[in-house]
Motif scaffolding. Structure first.
Motif, PDB file in Angstrom:
ATOM      1  N   TYR A 136       0.829  -1.204   0.000  1.00  0.00           N
ATOM      2  CA  TYR A 136       0.000   0.000   0.000  1.00  0.00           C
ATOM      3  C   TYR A 136       0.867   1.260   0.000  1.00  0.00           C
ATOM      4  O   TYR A 136       0.600   2.223  -0.726  1.00  0.00           O
ATOM      5  N   GLN A 137       1.894   1.266   0.849  1.00  0.00           N
ATOM      6  CA  GLN A 137       2.749   2.450   0.948  1.00  0.00           C
ATOM      7  C   GLN A 137       3.524   2.691  -0.345  1.00  0.00           C
ATOM      8  O   GLN A 137       3.726   3.837  -0.744  1.00  0.00           O
ATOM      9  N   HIS A 138       3.922   1.617  -1.002  1.00  0.00           N
ATOM     10  CA  HIS A 138       4.589   1.791  -2.291  1.00  0.00           C
ATOM     11  C   HIS A 138       3.613   2.227  -3.375  1.00  0.00           C
ATOM     12  O   HIS A 138       4.009   2.889  -4.337  1.00  0.00           O
ATOM     13  N   ASN A 139       2.333   1.883  -3.233  1.00  0.00           N
ATOM     14  CA  ASN A 139       1.341   2.440  -4.156  1.00  0.00           C
ATOM     15  C   ASN A 139       1.386   3.961  -4.108  1.00  0.00           C
ATOM     16  O   ASN A 139       1.354   4.636  -5.148  1.00  0.00           O
ATOM     17  N   GLU A 140       1.450   4.528  -2.917  1.00  0.00           N
ATOM     18  CA  GLU A 140       1.503   5.988  -2.796  1.00  0.00           C
ATOM     19  C   GLU A 140       2.829   6.533  -3.319  1.00  0.00           C
ATOM     20  O   GLU A 140       2.858   7.585  -3.973  1.00  0.00           O
ATOM     21  N   THR A 141       3.913   5.818  -3.054  1.00  0.00           N
ATOM     22  CA  THR A 141       5.209   6.243  -3.582  1.00  0.00           C
ATOM     23  C   THR A 141       5.208   6.247  -5.110  1.00  0.00           C
ATOM     24  O   THR A 141       5.757   7.154  -5.745  1.00  0.00           O
ATOM     25  N   ILE A 142       4.592   5.231  -5.707  1.00  0.00           N
ATOM     26  CA  ILE A 142       4.483   5.172  -7.164  1.00  0.00           C
ATOM     27  C   ILE A 142       3.724   6.387  -7.687  1.00  0.00           C
ATOM     28  O   ILE A 142       4.112   6.999  -8.698  1.00  0.00           O
ATOM     29  N   LEU A 143       2.655   6.765  -7.014  1.00  0.00           N
ATOM     30  CA  LEU A 143       1.895   7.932  -7.441  1.00  0.00           C
ATOM     31  C   LEU A 143       2.712   9.212  -7.328  1.00  0.00           C
ATOM     32  O   LEU A 143       2.581  10.110  -8.170  1.00  0.00           O
ATOM     33  N   GLN A 144       3.546   9.324  -6.319  1.00  0.00           N
ATOM     34  CA  GLN A 144       4.439  10.479  -6.230  1.00  0.00           C
ATOM     35  C   GLN A 144       5.361  10.545  -7.442  1.00  0.00           C
ATOM     36  O   GLN A 144       5.577  11.613  -8.024  1.00  0.00           O
ATOM     37  N   ALA A 145       5.895   9.400  -7.824  1.00  0.00           N
ATOM     38  CA  ALA A 145       6.781   9.362  -8.988  1.00  0.00           C
ATOM     39  C   ALA A 145       6.025   9.717 -10.260  1.00  0.00           C
ATOM     40  O   ALA A 145       6.523  10.466 -11.115  1.00  0.00           O
ATOM     41  N   LEU A 146       4.811   9.205 -10.407  1.00  0.00           N
ATOM     42  CA  LEU A 146       4.037   9.468 -11.619  1.00  0.00           C
ATOM     43  C   LEU A 146       3.604  10.934 -11.704  1.00  0.00           C
ATOM     44  O   LEU A 146       3.507  11.489 -12.799  1.00  0.00           O
ATOM     45  N   GLN A 147       3.368  11.572 -10.565  1.00  0.00           N
ATOM     46  CA  GLN A 147       3.032  12.994 -10.568  1.00  0.00           C
ATOM     47  C   GLN A 147       4.194  13.845 -11.094  1.00  0.00           C
ATOM     48  O   GLN A 147       3.987  14.925 -11.655  1.00  0.00           O
ATOM     49  N   LEU A 148       5.419  13.355 -10.935  1.00  0.00           N
ATOM     50  CA  LEU A 148       6.595  14.111 -11.349  1.00  0.00           C
ATOM     51  C   LEU A 148       6.932  13.944 -12.830  1.00  0.00           C
ATOM     52  O   LEU A 148       7.883  14.563 -13.304  1.00  0.00           O
ATOM     53  N   ARG A 149       6.193  13.121 -13.544  1.00  0.00           N
ATOM     54  CA  ARG A 149       6.484  12.936 -14.969  1.00  0.00           C
ATOM     55  C   ARG A 149       6.301  14.243 -15.719  1.00  0.00           C
ATOM     56  O   ARG A 149       5.456  15.067 -15.394  1.00  0.00           O
ATOM     57  N   GLY A 150       7.092  14.447 -16.748  1.00  0.00           N
ATOM     58  CA  GLY A 150       7.085  15.694 -17.507  1.00  0.00           C
ATOM     59  C   GLY A 150       5.847  15.870 -18.358  1.00  0.00           C
ATOM     60  O   GLY A 150       5.009  14.972 -18.497  1.00  0.00           O
ATOM     61  N   ASP A 151       5.765  17.042 -18.978  1.00  0.00           N
ATOM     62  CA  ASP A 151       4.581  17.394 -19.756  1.00  0.00           C
ATOM     63  C   ASP A 151       4.292  16.416 -20.889  1.00  0.00           C
ATOM     64  O   ASP A 151       3.137  16.163 -21.231  1.00  0.00           O
ATOM     65  N   GLU A 152       5.341  15.873 -21.500  1.00  0.00           N
ATOM     66  CA  GLU A 152       5.149  15.020 -22.668  1.00  0.00           C
ATOM     67  C   GLU A 152       4.682  13.610 -22.307  1.00  0.00           C
ATOM     68  O   GLU A 152       4.224  12.873 -23.169  1.00  0.00           O
ATOM     69  N   THR A 153       4.835  13.237 -21.045  1.00  0.00           N
ATOM     70  CA  THR A 153       4.538  11.853 -20.656  1.00  0.00           C
ATOM     71  C   THR A 153       3.616  11.808 -19.439  1.00  0.00           C
ATOM     72  O   THR A 153       3.757  10.957 -18.577  1.00  0.00           O
ATOM     73  N   ARG A 154       2.682  12.717 -19.347  1.00  0.00           N
ATOM     74  CA  ARG A 154       1.839  12.782 -18.157  1.00  0.00           C
ATOM     75  C   ARG A 154       1.033  11.499 -17.968  1.00  0.00           C
ATOM     76  O   ARG A 154       0.527  10.911 -18.919  1.00  0.00           O
ATOM     77  N   TYR A 155       0.919  11.137 -16.712  1.00  0.00           N
ATOM     78  CA  TYR A 155       0.221   9.918 -16.320  1.00  0.00           C
ATOM     79  C   TYR A 155      -1.282  10.073 -16.497  1.00  0.00           C
ATOM     80  O   TYR A 155      -1.877  11.022 -15.994  1.00  0.00           O
ATOM     81  N   ARG A 156      -1.896   9.148 -17.218  1.00  0.00           N
ATOM     82  CA  ARG A 156      -3.349   9.163 -17.389  1.00  0.00           C
ATOM     83  C   ARG A 156      -3.977   8.442 -16.198  1.00  0.00           C
ATOM     84  O   ARG A 156      -4.081   7.222 -16.177  1.00  0.00           O
ATOM     85  N   ALA A 157      -4.382   9.227 -15.220  1.00  0.00           N
ATOM     86  CA  ALA A 157      -4.874   8.660 -13.966  1.00  0.00           C
ATOM     87  C   ALA A 157      -6.188   7.909 -14.176  1.00  0.00           C
ATOM     88  O   ALA A 157      -7.117   8.460 -14.762  1.00  0.00           O
ATOM     89  N   PRO A 158      -6.289   6.675 -13.696  1.00  0.00           N
ATOM     90  CA  PRO A 158      -7.543   5.912 -13.821  1.00  0.00           C
ATOM     91  C   PRO A 158      -8.545   6.359 -12.758  1.00  0.00           C
ATOM     92  O   PRO A 158      -8.861   5.632 -11.804  1.00  0.00           O
ATOM     93  N   ARG A 159      -9.069   7.563 -12.910  1.00  0.00           N
ATOM     94  CA  ARG A 159     -10.004   8.115 -11.919  1.00  0.00           C
ATOM     95  C   ARG A 159     -11.276   7.274 -11.869  1.00  0.00           C
ATOM     96  O   ARG A 159     -11.922   7.051 -12.884  1.00  0.00           O
TER      97      ARG A 159
END
Length: 441
Positions: free
Chosen positions: A143-166
């Motif tokens: 679970y904690q690494h799930n949140e860490t993964i999201l932190q990393a994905l938030q930092l992706r640049g403009d060209e590779t933004r994460y498509r969040a599965p809302r």
């Protein structure tokens, strides 16, 4: 009075617990191309495939190799040992490809479930098996690494933004009851901090102990974007008198002018959450601020950050009955009705959106939305005992780390409670962090 630990989970319980964690990991990474999972987008965060491999090896260490006899965290394979390979170098490692990582995760899980179904506990430490602690520890780790993964994905640049599965939208905010200055009062006295829970709580949350607190006042809600914007507009980032020496040094070196991911467009502040850009909503908690920014805001507002004793008392202690709650609303685990947790909203909610998320003294939203910085250094509670390995808590104790409480929208429900303690460097703000204010009464 301490609540009894739950009984040991059945094999079906264990399978469901571990499957819940794994399904979320796979959901979060599914929209991301393999090349992006292998790439390190920022030295602050690992390549996501490293997190996935680490999750698998952690599970293998504690649920497979532990059956052969006691294990140590240091036995984690070097590539996936976070102390041998800090985040800054993980992008240079010869990481396995995604398919191999997924195969390893699946193979480990099959082995674990076979042992669980057979009732094979081998020579595992009985303390780890008591109440099923080791299974919850492994699930919480993922679970904690799930949140860490999201932190990393938030930092992706403009060209590779994460498509969040809302998958869920946050409800609209509602008014929160407080005094005219937005504060509520805690009367002080003897309160109980920490927990004796040995089924899920980490070692740094234990043991439960008495603390004497002076009366204090604390924010009825976390500081909002609108409130923080007034600090910016009043020159808060330029006012040297509001910043500590260390804070001012960091502000200058990092060029801080606003929370991370805030940008000015035609005189209006905009922000970004994953792939979505939007005007800053004044009614949502401010997010992505470091401890020094929180400290400067408090100085500007004539307030201070709460200590973590104060924070936990305000979240959990009912002064009228001298009883302690596991969550602000009571002892029942959070659901989608109780708090903005579990990641799938992908943003904080407006203040008051979950009216049941209210502590005994009237503090709103102390679980979910944003992690809340406290004034406290990360230190052991009186009577602390390391369990089951020093690399989770013990090696981080000291003045270098500040404590955060309460979880965020990116926190899984199984990894948060009133006693849960998070910690990070005071300069960090890629985490989903905000704060609330306090003052002496």
């Amino acid at each position: 009075m301490s609540r009894p630990n739950p009984p040991a989970p059945t094999p079906r319980d264990v399978a469901a617990l571990l499957q819940d964690a794994r399904e979320r990991t796979l959901l979060l990474v599914s929209p991301v191309p393999e090349a992006e999972l292998m790439n390190q987008h920022d030295k602050l965060m690992s390549p996501v495939v490293w997190d996935m491999g680490h999750i698998a090896h952690f599970e293998e260490l504690w649920l497979v190799r532990n059956l052969e006899g006691p294990v140590r965290f240091g036995e984690m394979p070097g590539m996936f040992n976070p102390f041998e390979n800090p985040r800054s170098v993980r992008g240079q490692l010869a990481l396995p490809r995604l398919a191999d990582t997924l195969d390893h995760m699946a193979t480990v899980r099959r082995t674990v479930l076979d042992h669980v179904q057979a009732g094979d506990t081998g020579r595992a430490d009985p303390g780890l098996l008591d109440g099923g602690y080791v299974y919850r520890m492994v699930a919480q780790h993922e679970y904690q690494h799930n949140e860490t993964i999201l932190q990393a994905l938030q930092l992706r640049g403009d060209e590779t933004r994460y498509r969040a599965p809302r998958a869920i939208a946050t409800p609209p905010g509602r008014p929160v009851v407080a005094s005219e200055d937005g504060m509520v009062r805690f009367p002080g006295g003897t309160v109980e901090i920490g927990t004796d829970d040995r089924a899920a709580a980490y070692d740094n949350e234990r043991p439960r102990h008495a603390v004497e607190l002076a009366p204090f006042r604390i924010g009825a809600w976390a500081v909002t974007n609108g409130e923080f914007a007034r600090f910016i507009d009043d020159g808060g980032y330029q006012a040297r008198s509001l910043w500590s020496d260390a804070g001012w040094k960091h502000r200058e070196e990092a060029g801080l002018v606003a929370p991370q991911f805030w940008e000015r467009h035609d005189g209006t502040w905009w922000t970004r959450s994953m792939d979505r850009e939007m005007p800053v909503d004044p009614d949502r908690p401010v997010c992505h601020v470091c401890w020094y920014e929180a400290e400067a805001y408090c100085n500007w507002a004539g307030r201070r950050l709460p200590t973590e004793h104060e924070w936990e008392a305000a979240a959990s202690w009912d002064p009228s009955s001298a009883t302690k709650r596991t969550f602000p609303w009571g002892d029942e685990p959070p659901t989608a009705f109780d708090a903005n947790l579990d990641q799938l909203s992908f943003e904080p909610a407006q203040t008051g959106a979950y009216p049941g998320n209210l502590s005994p003294i009237g503090c709103y939203g102390m679980i979910g939305d944003v992690w809340e910085w406290t004034a406290s250094d990360f230190a052991p509670w009186p009577g602390y005992q390391t369990f089951p390995y020093p690399e989770y808590s013990e090696v981080f104790f000291g003045p270098d780390y500040k404590v955060l409480r309460g979880g965020s929208w990116a926190t899984r429900p199984g990894a948060i409670r009133n006693t849960f303690r998070n910690w990070d460097y005071p300069i960090r703000r890629q985490i989903f962090s905000g704060f609330r204010v306090a003052q002496d009464d």
